[in-house]
Scaffold this motif. Structure first.
Motif, PDB file in Angstrom:
ATOM      1  N   ALA A   1       9.977  22.319  21.943  1.00 56.72           N
ATOM      2  CA  ALA A   1       9.542  23.191  20.845  1.00 56.72           C
ATOM      3  C   ALA A   1       8.125  22.823  20.399  1.00 56.72           C
ATOM      4  O   ALA A   1       7.300  23.703  20.121  1.00 56.72           O
ATOM      5  CB  ALA A   1      10.519  23.076  19.673  1.00 56.72           C
ATOM      6  N   PHE A   2       7.828  21.510  20.341  1.00 58.30           N
ATOM      7  CA  PHE A   2       6.461  21.062  20.015  1.00 58.30           C
ATOM      8  C   PHE A   2       5.460  21.661  21.008  1.00 58.30           C
ATOM      9  O   PHE A   2       4.387  22.111  20.626  1.00 58.30           O
ATOM     10  CB  PHE A   2       6.367  19.535  20.081  1.00 58.30           C
ATOM     11  N   ALA A   3       5.831  21.620  22.296  1.00 65.29           N
ATOM     12  CA  ALA A   3       4.932  22.116  23.347  1.00 65.29           C
ATOM     13  C   ALA A   3       4.620  23.591  23.142  1.00 65.29           C
ATOM     14  O   ALA A   3       3.470  24.025  23.276  1.00 65.29           O
ATOM     15  CB  ALA A   3       5.566  21.893  24.719  1.00 65.29           C
ATOM     16  N   THR A   4       5.639  24.366  22.796  1.00 66.06           N
ATOM     17  CA  THR A   4       5.451  25.803  22.604  1.00 66.06           C
ATOM     18  C   THR A   4       4.527  26.090  21.435  1.00 66.06           C
ATOM     19  O   THR A   4       3.619  26.927  21.526  1.00 66.06           O
ATOM     20  CB  THR A   4       6.813  26.489  22.360  1.00 66.06           C
ATOM     21  N   VAL A   5       4.727  25.389  20.310  1.00 66.45           N
ATOM     22  CA  VAL A   5       3.877  25.601  19.132  1.00 66.45           C
ATOM     23  C   VAL A   5       2.457  25.119  19.396  1.00 66.45           C
ATOM     24  O   VAL A   5       1.478  25.756  18.975  1.00 66.45           O
ATOM     25  CB  VAL A   5       4.459  24.876  17.900  1.00 66.45           C
TER      26      VAL A   5
ATOM     27  N   PHE B   1      -3.917  30.957  26.468  1.00 68.91           N
ATOM     28  CA  PHE B   1      -2.680  30.283  26.064  1.00 68.91           C
ATOM     29  C   PHE B   1      -1.876  31.099  25.041  1.00 68.91           C
ATOM     30  O   PHE B   1      -0.898  30.591  24.486  1.00 68.91           O
ATOM     31  CB  PHE B   1      -2.999  28.919  25.454  1.00 68.91           C
ATOM     32  N   ALA B   2      -2.289  32.312  24.771  1.00 68.56           N
ATOM     33  CA  ALA B   2      -1.626  33.132  23.741  1.00 68.56           C
ATOM     34  C   ALA B   2      -0.130  33.248  24.017  1.00 68.56           C
ATOM     35  O   ALA B   2       0.298  33.541  25.135  1.00 68.56           O
ATOM     36  CB  ALA B   2      -2.257  34.520  23.696  1.00 68.56           C
ATOM     37  N   GLY B   3       0.653  33.016  22.968  1.00 69.30           N
ATOM     38  CA  GLY B   3       2.112  33.093  23.082  1.00 69.30           C
ATOM     39  C   GLY B   3       2.763  31.772  23.426  1.00 69.30           C
ATOM     40  O   GLY B   3       3.910  31.541  23.083  1.00 69.30           O
ATOM     41  N   GLY B   4       2.047  30.909  24.152  1.00 72.31           N
ATOM     42  CA  GLY B   4       2.530  29.560  24.415  1.00 72.31           C
ATOM     43  C   GLY B   4       3.570  29.435  25.503  1.00 72.31           C
ATOM     44  O   GLY B   4       4.129  28.355  25.703  1.00 72.31           O
ATOM     45  N   GLN B   5       3.866  30.519  26.273  1.00 74.32           N
ATOM     46  CA  GLN B   5       4.891  30.392  27.306  1.00 74.32           C
ATOM     47  C   GLN B   5       4.500  31.099  28.610  1.00 74.32           C
ATOM     48  O   GLN B   5       5.367  31.587  29.336  1.00 74.32           O
ATOM     49  CB  GLN B   5       6.254  30.871  26.798  1.00 74.32           C
ATOM     50  N   ASN B   6       3.200  31.133  28.904  1.00 78.92           N
ATOM     51  CA  ASN B   6       2.753  31.638  30.200  1.00 78.92           C
ATOM     52  C   ASN B   6       2.430  30.454  31.114  1.00 78.92           C
ATOM     53  O   ASN B   6       2.537  29.300  30.712  1.00 78.92           O
ATOM     54  CB  ASN B   6       1.540  32.565  30.033  1.00 78.92           C
TER      55      ASN B   6
ATOM     56  N   ASN C   1       2.218  36.878  15.221  1.00 78.18           N
ATOM     57  CA  ASN C   1       2.240  35.834  16.252  1.00 78.18           C
ATOM     58  C   ASN C   1       2.604  34.480  15.651  1.00 78.18           C
ATOM     59  O   ASN C   1       2.382  34.229  14.466  1.00 78.18           O
ATOM     60  CB  ASN C   1       0.862  35.735  16.937  1.00 78.18           C
ATOM     61  N   GLN C   2       3.147  33.594  16.508  1.00 78.90           N
ATOM     62  CA  GLN C   2       3.420  32.222  16.096  1.00 78.90           C
ATOM     63  C   GLN C   2       2.246  31.326  16.485  1.00 78.90           C
ATOM     64  O   GLN C   2       1.597  31.590  17.484  1.00 78.90           O
ATOM     65  CB  GLN C   2       4.704  31.704  16.751  1.00 78.90           C
ATOM     66  N   PRO C   3       1.950  30.283  15.704  1.00 84.75           N
ATOM     67  CA  PRO C   3       2.578  29.890  14.445  1.00 84.75           C
ATOM     68  C   PRO C   3       2.173  30.830  13.307  1.00 84.75           C
ATOM     69  O   PRO C   3       0.979  31.050  13.073  1.00 84.75           O
ATOM     70  CB  PRO C   3       2.057  28.469  14.209  1.00 84.75           C
ATOM     71  N   ALA C   4       3.176  31.388  12.641  1.00 78.88           N
ATOM     72  CA  ALA C   4       2.958  32.456  11.669  1.00 78.88           C
ATOM     73  C   ALA C   4       1.999  32.069  10.550  1.00 78.88           C
ATOM     74  O   ALA C   4       1.148  32.868  10.141  1.00 78.88           O
ATOM     75  CB  ALA C   4       4.308  32.880  11.085  1.00 78.88           C
ATOM     76  N   MET C   5       2.117  30.842  10.030  1.00 78.48           N
ATOM     77  CA  MET C   5       1.289  30.432   8.899  1.00 78.48           C
ATOM     78  C   MET C   5      -0.195  30.556   9.217  1.00 78.48           C
ATOM     79  O   MET C   5      -1.005  30.922   8.351  1.00 78.48           O
ATOM     80  CB  MET C   5       1.618  28.994   8.485  1.00 78.48           C
ATOM     81  N   LEU C   6      -0.543  30.269  10.445  1.00 73.56           N
ATOM     82  CA  LEU C   6      -1.936  30.332  10.869  1.00 73.56           C
ATOM     83  C   LEU C   6      -2.488  31.745  10.687  1.00 73.56           C
ATOM     84  O   LEU C   6      -3.553  31.947  10.080  1.00 73.56           O
ATOM     85  CB  LEU C   6      -2.002  29.895  12.333  1.00 73.56           C
TER      86      LEU C   6
ATOM     87  N   ALA D   1      10.924  31.714  23.486  1.00 76.90           N
ATOM     88  CA  ALA D   1      10.932  30.313  23.917  1.00 76.90           C
ATOM     89  C   ALA D   1      11.096  29.348  22.755  1.00 76.90           C
ATOM     90  O   ALA D   1      11.925  28.433  22.800  1.00 76.90           O
ATOM     91  CB  ALA D   1       9.648  30.009  24.688  1.00 76.90           C
ATOM     92  N   TYR D   2      10.303  29.536  21.707  1.00 77.42           N
ATOM     93  CA  TYR D   2      10.325  28.591  20.590  1.00 77.42           C
ATOM     94  C   TYR D   2      11.676  28.601  19.886  1.00 77.42           C
ATOM     95  O   TYR D   2      12.278  27.537  19.657  1.00 77.42           O
ATOM     96  CB  TYR D   2       9.208  28.931  19.601  1.00 77.42           C
ATOM     97  N   ASN D   3      12.176  29.793  19.541  1.00 77.23           N
ATOM     98  CA  ASN D   3      13.460  29.875  18.843  1.00 77.23           C
ATOM     99  C   ASN D   3      14.603  29.348  19.704  1.00 77.23           C
ATOM    100  O   ASN D   3      15.556  28.742  19.197  1.00 77.23           O
ATOM    101  CB  ASN D   3      13.750  31.319  18.425  1.00 77.23           C
ATOM    102  N   PHE D   4      14.513  29.571  21.025  1.00 72.53           N
ATOM    103  CA  PHE D   4      15.547  29.065  21.934  1.00 72.53           C
ATOM    104  C   PHE D   4      15.550  27.541  21.953  1.00 72.53           C
ATOM    105  O   PHE D   4      16.601  26.899  21.844  1.00 72.53           O
ATOM    106  CB  PHE D   4      15.300  29.625  23.339  1.00 72.53           C
ATOM    107  N   ALA D   5      14.354  26.939  22.052  1.00 72.73           N
ATOM    108  CA  ALA D   5      14.247  25.478  22.091  1.00 72.73           C
ATOM    109  C   ALA D   5      14.706  24.850  20.782  1.00 72.73           C
ATOM    110  O   ALA D   5      15.445  23.859  20.774  1.00 72.73           O
ATOM    111  CB  ALA D   5      12.808  25.063  22.402  1.00 72.73           C
TER     112      ALA D   5
END
Length: 470
Positions: free
Chosen positions: A102-106, A118-123, A266-271, A355-359
């Motif tokens: 999960a850290f890796a995805t964020v 790297f947009a989205g974090g899972q390509n 998009n995630q991270p949403a706060m950003l 990916a993030y929610n799954f992890a």
């Protein structure tokens, strides 16, 4: 010789808060808005806050009354035998390295703010860079380098300053009318999730429990308090402080953007929310702080899985090679095994829709097993010592964890059982090596092992047939 002083109440409370806050708070709003309006979110925070407080109080009580127990799995082992200790410890290990996924995805999503590749974090580019980072951190830890106090201070600042800046600005731009427009229902917003309050409430549970993963480490710090009274106070004050921070950070944006907009951001949403609030500099401000914070947390959580399996080897729950240290005092086998599994899972994320929610869901489901054992041992230990107050705290702690996983994550718990299949093999090898019970699994252990395998196979079938999506 002057006696070394422990942590004061203020310092201990600060340690509880900073050690528990991770990357999850920066993604909370969008994850929650995907399934729930502000009303159900607030209700879920009350329930989760109470359950986590009961867990923290249980951990604190056991820490003070059974200080000889080392590692969270020790409570399961002391209360319910070796196999329970293995199940708890292996679940904690699974949770620790799944959290790194999960850290890796964020991290890659944050880098995607600066580099669109790297947009989205899972390509593919994200997976390659995340893999390189994972192996570099494994190499650093294997060299015996641990995070220094100065590094932890920097990481803490990078987490808290952007977080508090976001909350302050969110308060000023908050619009009450937008917040209350669809307070209990998400029908009008058109986002994913159930239309009734109960379904929305359930959709929040795993996400909220994820941001409290690691609270057991905060409770362990209580042993360094100046007095035992301070230990209990700091735990309670710390958990309440975390709740306030999490509630404000996740709920205030509902008064700035529509739920539909929050769910699709998009995630991270706060950003991206902060960028919308104050301009481009806000996004850069959050992104830089988050990247530094994740790298620091990832380093700490690279050590944690290896430390867990090392302790289990010392307790003869795993073969001795899990605890074997190199010349730098690091358990190389455990580190490399964990890094290899993270690598495999990172590639699996290429085929995951979320990916993030799954992890985070798998990480949370794995650690819930440990937390349930903590609550149950708190009940047993308190009953044996005729401490009814602590017994009820344990009942509430374990009941909440069971209640939450049944409502929100049984299928994730079943998927976690896949990770127990190699674990059972290592547990059996440990029994042979140390000649425990004649080097064989007991009848009860065979039955429990078969059940775990059945759940694992069932989860694989559910994924293959599309009944469970990853």
């Amino acid at each position: 010789m002057e006696e070394k002083k422990g942590l004061s109440l203020g310092a201990l409370t600060a340690a509880v808060v900073t050690s528990s806050i991770g990357s999850g708070v920066f993604t909370l709003t969008s994850s929650l808005a995907g399934g729930a309006a502000p009303g159900p979110v607030l209700l879920a925070w009350i329930v989760v806050g109470f359950g986590i407080l009961m867990l923290a109080m249980s951990l604190n009580n056991l820490l003070l009354k059974k200080p000889e127990s080392e590692g969270i799995h020790a409570y399961a082992q002391a209360g319910f035998g070796n196999f329970a200790g293995f199940v708890s410890g292996w679940g904690y290990w699974l949770s620790a390295w799944l959290g790194n996924v999960a850290f890796a995805t964020v991290l890659m999503s944050s880098l995607g703010y600066f580099f669109k590749v790297f947009a989205g974090g899972q390509n593919v580019p994200s997976i390659i860079v995340a893999s390189i980072v994972s192996w570099i951190l494994t190499y650093i830890v294997n060299r015996g380098v641990e995070s220094a106090a100065a590094m932890n201070t920097i990481i803490t600042i990078c987490k808290l300053i952007p977080l508090f800046a976001f909350i302050v600005v969110a308060i000023f731009v908050f619009k009450g009318g937008m917040f209350t427009a669809h307070f209990w229902s998400n029908v009008a917003s058109g986002v994913a999730g159930g239309s009734n309050g109960w379904d929305q409430f359930k959709s929040c549970l795993m996400i909220m429990m994820w941001v409290f993963v690691g609270v057991e480490g905060a409770s362990m710090l209580s042993s360094r308090a100046e007095s035992k009274k301070d230990a209990g106070k700091a735990t309670i004050i710390g958990i309440i402080s975390l709740l306030v921070i999490y509630v404000l950070a996740s709920v205030l944006p509902y008064g700035y953007m529509s739920q539909n907009a929050l769910a699709k951001i998009n995630q991270p949403a706060m950003l991206y929310i902060f960028e919308d609030m104050v301009g481009k500099w806000g996004g850069i401000f959050i992104a830089v702080g988050l990247i530094i914070a994740i790298l620091g947390s990832w380093l700490s959580w690279t050590m944690l899985p290896a430390d867990t399996t090392m302790l289990m080897a010392e307790e003869k729950l795993l073969p001795s090679y899990f605890g074997k240290k190199n010349k730098n005092g690091a358990p190389t086998f455990s580190l490399v095994l964990t890094a290899a599994l993270i690598q495999i899972f990172l590639f699996i994320l290429l085929f995951s829709q979320e990916a993030y929610n799954f992890a985070l869901s798998l990480c949370t489901a794995a650690i819930v097993v440990c937390y349930i054992f903590v609550g149950l041992f708190q009940v047993k230990f308190s009953y044996q010592n005729k401490d009814m107050k602590q017994m009820w705290i344990g009942i509430f702690a374990s009941a909440f964890q069971i209640f939450a996983i049944i409502l929100a994550g049984v299928h994730f718990l079943m998927l976690v059982c896949i990770g127990y299949i190699p674990g059972i093999y290592f547990y059996y090898k440990a029994k042979k090596e140390f000649n425990i019970d004649g080097g064989k699994l007991t009848k009860a252990e065979v039955i429990y092992s078969i059940l775990l395998v059945i759940f694992a196979v069932a989860s694989i079938v559910m994924v293959a047939t599309g009944k469970v999506s990853i």
